[in-house]
Design an enzyme around this catalytic site. Sequence first.
Site, PDB file in Angstrom:
ATOM      1  N   GLU A 182       0.942  -1.164   0.116  1.00 14.36           N
ATOM      2  CA  GLU A 182       0.078  -0.064  -0.006  1.00 14.36           C
ATOM      3  C   GLU A 182       1.045   1.312  -0.095  1.00 14.36           C
ATOM      4  OE1 GLU A 182      -1.241   2.907   0.547  1.00 14.36           O
ATOM      5  OE2 GLU A 182      -2.122   2.703   2.612  1.00 14.36           O
ATOM      6  N   GLU A 191       3.440   8.112  -4.605  1.00 11.73           N
ATOM      7  CA  GLU A 191       4.504   7.397  -3.780  1.00 11.73           C
ATOM      8  C   GLU A 191       5.524   6.481  -4.348  1.00 11.73           C
ATOM      9  OE1 GLU A 191       3.748   5.820   0.458  1.00 11.73           O
ATOM     10  OE2 GLU A 191       1.822   7.224   0.488  1.00 11.73           O
TER      11      GLU A 191
HETATM   12  C1  LIG Z   1       1.300   4.322   2.915  1.00  5.98           C
HETATM   13  S1  LIG Z   1       2.194   3.791   4.062  1.00  5.98           S
HETATM   14  C2  LIG Z   1       1.548   1.994   4.383  1.00  5.98           C
HETATM   15  C3  LIG Z   1       2.044   1.254   5.715  1.00  5.98           C
HETATM   16  C4  LIG Z   1       1.590   0.048   5.721  1.00  5.98           C
HETATM   17  N1  LIG Z   1       1.817  -0.752   4.650  1.00  5.98           N
HETATM   18  C5  LIG Z   1       0.015   0.052   5.927  1.00  5.98           C
HETATM   19  O1  LIG Z   1      -0.802  -0.299   4.960  1.00  5.98           O
HETATM   20  O2  LIG Z   1      -0.223   0.393   6.927  1.00  5.98           O
HETATM   21  C6  LIG Z   1       3.603   3.523   3.292  1.00  5.98           C
HETATM   22  C7  LIG Z   1       5.188   3.181   3.860  1.00  5.98           C
HETATM   23  O3  LIG Z   1       5.994   2.770   2.960  1.00  5.98           O
HETATM   24  C8  LIG Z   1       7.215   3.269   3.024  1.00  5.98           C
HETATM   25  N2  LIG Z   1       7.739   3.285   1.541  1.00  5.98           N
HETATM   26  C9  LIG Z   1       7.081   3.698   0.444  1.00  5.98           C
HETATM   27  N3  LIG Z   1       7.639   3.328  -0.748  1.00  5.98           N
HETATM   28  C10 LIG Z   1       8.536   2.218  -0.284  1.00  5.98           C
HETATM   29  C11 LIG Z   1       9.545   1.524  -0.882  1.00  5.98           C
HETATM   30  N4  LIG Z   1       9.755   1.385  -2.223  1.00  5.98           N
HETATM   31  N5  LIG Z   1      10.396   0.979  -0.067  1.00  5.98           N
HETATM   32  C12 LIG Z   1      10.312   0.837   1.402  1.00  5.98           C
HETATM   33  N6  LIG Z   1       9.593   1.784   2.094  1.00  5.98           N
HETATM   34  C13 LIG Z   1       8.536   2.607   1.047  1.00  5.98           C
HETATM   35  C14 LIG Z   1       6.874   4.918   3.435  1.00  5.98           C
HETATM   36  O4  LIG Z   1       8.080   5.381   4.027  1.00  5.98           O
HETATM   37  C15 LIG Z   1       5.741   4.373   4.527  1.00  5.98           C
HETATM   38  O5  LIG Z   1       6.064   4.357   5.792  1.00  5.98           O
END
Ligand SMILES: C[S@@+](CC[C@H](N)C(=O)[O-])C[C@H]1O[C@@H](n2cnc3c(N)ncnc32)[C@H](O)[C@@H]1O
Length: 365
Positions: A182, A191
């Site tokens: 997500e 994102e």
């Molecule tokens: C929108 S949040 C979702 C968090 C969790 N998966 C949830 O659904 O509750 C996205 C998280 O992913 C991290 N993130 C975004 N793109 C990423 C990537 N390519 N690799 C690692 N972390 C990533 C961001 O820092 C953020 O903490």
Amino acid sequence: MTQQAELPVSDPGELAPAGPPPDTAELVRSLTARGEALLHGAAAGEAMECLRVASLLAGPGDERQARLLNRAVRQVVPRWHFAMMNDHERNAAYEEAIIATVRPGDVVLDIGTGSGLLALLAAKAGASTVITCEAEPVIAAAARQIVRANGYADTIKVVDARSTALRVGIDLPTRANVLVTEIFDCALLGEHALPALEHARRELLTPNARLVPGRGRLLGQLVESDRLRSHNNVTVACGFDVSPFNQFRSTEYFSTYLHSHDHRMLTAPFELLNVDFGTDQPAGTSEVTTLPVIDGQCDAVAMWFELDLAPGITLSNGPRHRYTHWRQAVQTFDQRFRCDAGLPVTLRVSHDRERVHVRAPLAEW
Ligand SMILES: C[S@@+](CC[C@H](N)C(=O)[O-])C[C@H]1O[C@@H](n2cnc3c(N)ncnc32)[C@H](O)[C@@H]1O
């Protein structure tokens, strides 16, 4: 409607080289890389580390130091994490999709762990191993704490890294046969979901891995709204012409709850993008024609996504989902334009694999 001008044909030998000369191009590349690093919070992370050490040295009684540190933490860990974790519609849709997709024995990759929520759901659904990664180290540390506290430390491995840095044989024991993620903003791609998913398919997943979500669509509606326009445009204040301030207008979309602004929808919803996360999606531009259903002055396009999480399970941040933490994406147009019921409006929709941009018919193409 704007016609596309025909370009004069010239001798290729006379054509000027495309783009800036090589030295300038290198400078542009390095300044852009530096600018993007700063834009994406590298400086906030550094500030937080300095203030964390300062706060430790100052001792627990120093409230000013603690508040300064909290200010830096808030830049590194955006506030929307809380609203997101409390978005019950989002959580329920992901939970249902993960139960429908994950089978006992699966190796699951979860990109972007946040609190670890999706990794926990995958482990609970029977995955034998879940590898989950997080680009922001303080968030990864919190996820590890949460995974341990919930009794899943033997199944879930939290890696402090952007997904594009993960390696099979080092971070993952084998390629994963399920991906859950997500990493979507209010307009789907903001994102960096596309590069992350393409890298994962190429380097980290089995060829027929199940994807949650498998597909996403971006939908839109043209909107008349003085209130929305006033959020990104000024003319006169207290009798003074303050319009030069418009140089700071957002040329991209911003997120807001449509229902909190008086508005009239001029069209039915129409599709702006349709993205298969199982295939590469190059940047591109397309034309979308929509028919206004009522007459009006168009100020903006409102946009939202629909994610296909699993067969029959979709998730949307559309205007009917009043409590969605994503809100809707709104892009105002430079100039309002007239819409006549029943007459087509052709929009130019482009994306650079990160941001979607919509050009109105009056804008210069
Ligand atoms: C929108 S949040 C979702 C968090 C969790 N998966 C949830 O659904 O509750 C996205 C998280 O992913 C991290 N993130 C975004 N793109 C990423 C990537 N390519 N690799 C690692 N972390 C990533 C961001 O820092 C953020 O903490």
